[in-house]
Design an enzyme around this catalytic site. Sequence first.
Site, short mmCIF file in Angstrom:
data_model
loop_
_atom_site.label_atom_id
_atom_site.label_comp_id
_atom_site.label_asym_id
_atom_site.label_seq_id
_atom_site.Cartn_x
_atom_site.Cartn_y
_atom_site.Cartn_z
N GLU A 235 -5.07 1.81 -7.37
CA GLU A 235 -5.41 2.92 -6.49
C GLU A 235 -6.75 3.59 -6.77
O GLU A 235 -7.35 4.18 -5.87
CB GLU A 235 -4.27 3.95 -6.52
N PHE B 152 0.80 -1.23 0.00
CA PHE B 152 0.00 0.00 0.00
C PHE B 152 0.83 1.27 0.00
O PHE B 152 0.32 2.34 0.33
CB PHE B 152 -0.98 0.00 1.18
N GLY C 194 2.64 -0.74 -11.90
CA GLY C 194 3.48 -1.93 -11.92
C GLY C 194 3.13 -2.85 -13.08
O GLY C 194 3.94 -3.05 -14.00
N THR D 93 -1.62 -8.23 -4.97
CA THR D 93 -2.54 -7.77 -6.01
C THR D 93 -2.86 -8.85 -7.02
O THR D 93 -3.85 -8.75 -7.74
CB THR D 93 -1.89 -6.62 -6.78
N GLN E 20 -9.11 -5.68 -6.45
CA GLN E 20 -8.44 -4.38 -6.31
C GLN E 20 -9.46 -3.25 -6.18
O GLN E 20 -9.34 -2.38 -5.32
CB GLN E 20 -7.54 -4.12 -7.52
#
Length: 717
Positions: free
Chosen positions: A672, A248, A516, A475, A606
Amino acid sequence: MSSTPPGTGTATATRPRPAVGVPHTRVEGPQKVTGQARFSAEIPFPELAHGWLVLSSVTRGRVTRVEDGPTLAMPGVLTVLHHGNAPRVEPRPGMLGPPDLTVALFQHDRVPSRGWPVALVVAETSEQAREAAETLVVRYEEEPHDTALHEEHPGAYVPEQGDPVARKGDLAAALAGSEVVVDELYSTPEQHHHPMEPHAATARWEDGRLELTDSNQGATWVAGDLATMFSLDPSAVRVRSEHVGGGFGSKGLRAHQVAAVMAATRLGRPVRVVLTRRQMFTLAGHRSPTVQRIRLGADPDGRLRALEHRGLNHTSHVYEFVEPSASVARILYDADAHHTDNRVVRLDVPSPTWMRAPGEAPGSFALECAMDELAERTGLDPIELRARNEPAVGPLSGLPFADRHLLDCFREGAARFGWDRRDPRPGTRREGRWLLGTGTAASSFPAGSAPSTAAITAEADGTFTVRIAAADIGTGGRTALTLVAADALEVPTDRVRVRIGDSDFGPAMIAGGSAGTRSWAWAVTAAARELRERLVPGTVPPPEGSTVRVDTTEAVKALPPKERYSYGAQFAEVAVDPGTGEIRVRRLLGVFAAGRIVNPLTARAQFVGGMTWGLSMALHEEAARDPHTGGTVGADLAGYHFAAHADVPPVETHWIERADPDDPIGIKGIGEIGIVGTAAAVANAVWHATGVRHRALPIRPDRVLTAATRRDDAGLG
Ligand code: MOS
């Protein structure tokens, strides 16, 4: 297309069905549920010693004495490191601004915040180290401290890093010429990220190389910082981080890794340092509290003439961390006069850091509540208000948008949520003791790419091994790369093995900034393409395999400058009990346009995870810093409130699949955006239920009760 896939080593008749876009359980799932997957602190090493950090019990001052004599005499104790005897280190480079001295441990006697590491006790066992650390007497000279953030703090300044200020137009004139004005102050509290797996690192020297077994969001990132700090050649540092139980934003280089390296160097044997939950409250970073001023000026038809968003966050005296809350306004809406700035103030607090959607999460709370207030004052539907202020190009940059799907998300969300049946009047729906309301908010998050290196080996048995220093922080990143690689190689997923979390695989983007998977997938795809060109169809690679290695630096640099973002629309329904102040979120619905979705199964997790955190941010989370002690009250997971299962309704997420036009696979990134706008949607729903605006998070029961009383006093109740 049906042809013999080149370079697969065996002649299969047809190309396999695409893997990207099809739900896939985690490739390491069986390992995790059977306990075979080992996390950093579980990996055994011979001769392992254990370090325990001792943290300052004063908030500002200096260490006058470390009475380590009695501690050194305790059972199993090997050494005590402190500012008087620790090795010297170089500062860690700052990501955007000045160097980060947060992890320059034991370099001086200054104490910049409560919970600052003042010593490391190393012993044969973890228990011995802890016992000895708890008896270590450290003397201080205390100085008065300041840990309270407020809007008019005289220490507030505009940092030099990033783009702190972005302006166009004459704000005063535009506000003066506006018939409708919203001018409000919003605040969000200090919040903490506590991954399930606490931070843990083991350092050791092997054949002249520093080897770190770690839990982090980027192995090459941590390796590079360690090389700088300890003045080592980058090739002399190897960091491995195979499984990570959450990050995070909190898992970069932190105090425990540096302490472990110092101790391993001093003792010449492996040393492990693990953080406790309590230590994480000061050593893992946190989201700074924010104070945000928003001024909106509009014509009666809702068109914005003026938009001002000013953000202020706290940072420490050893690191300048900017929480860029105001930046989200630079993308969401246009206005004739458009001013945004992000300011900071240095306080005697631990260094804040990135926490899921740094900037956008608190920033969207303020901006999206203010837009709801403007909708109320103009009598417009909140979605229509947003439609009237859609920018054609980047409001401040003038750059074209790579693509823009904000209104698509609102349209889809409104239809699914039943928004058109909403009576806009607040405080009018009742169900027993509950007042009911609905609210909405926009979200957006940057869709970036960063250079990465990937290598793929065609093995003699017809399988492929992908190596990339990616991080799977829970994730599903490893699984996503497996699907991407399988499609790029045109083989089934069971012929692809993805190895990650090793700095020896070369530089790669961190698991951060929602970039990522996008960045890594680019490198993996490029490597696969090259490998397929190299391999002769129908032939078997040599026994040692055939490897292609690709670095995407030039490709990423060549991206044309554009505004690149993901978008979303958040909807919430709440029930508020004005008698107890209790708020229940009954429904949460989000629609996102976040590029091509690689794995719908983990992508949903997510989005749902982000939205759940947004609910928690709206109603629960708040680290209370006691201005007298300068410390966090109840620094544990009992004292720090967050949403539990019973607080969270079924969360509905949908996505509009629009491939990013400039990404080779069309990915944007999803880590996010789920938290962006959620808290505003909940707060706007609370207003709709009660008629009372809450501009300070979290919306605690006492705040609901006090607000209800104020309303009665004003004769509105
Ligand atoms: Mo994320 S806060 O970019 O790790």
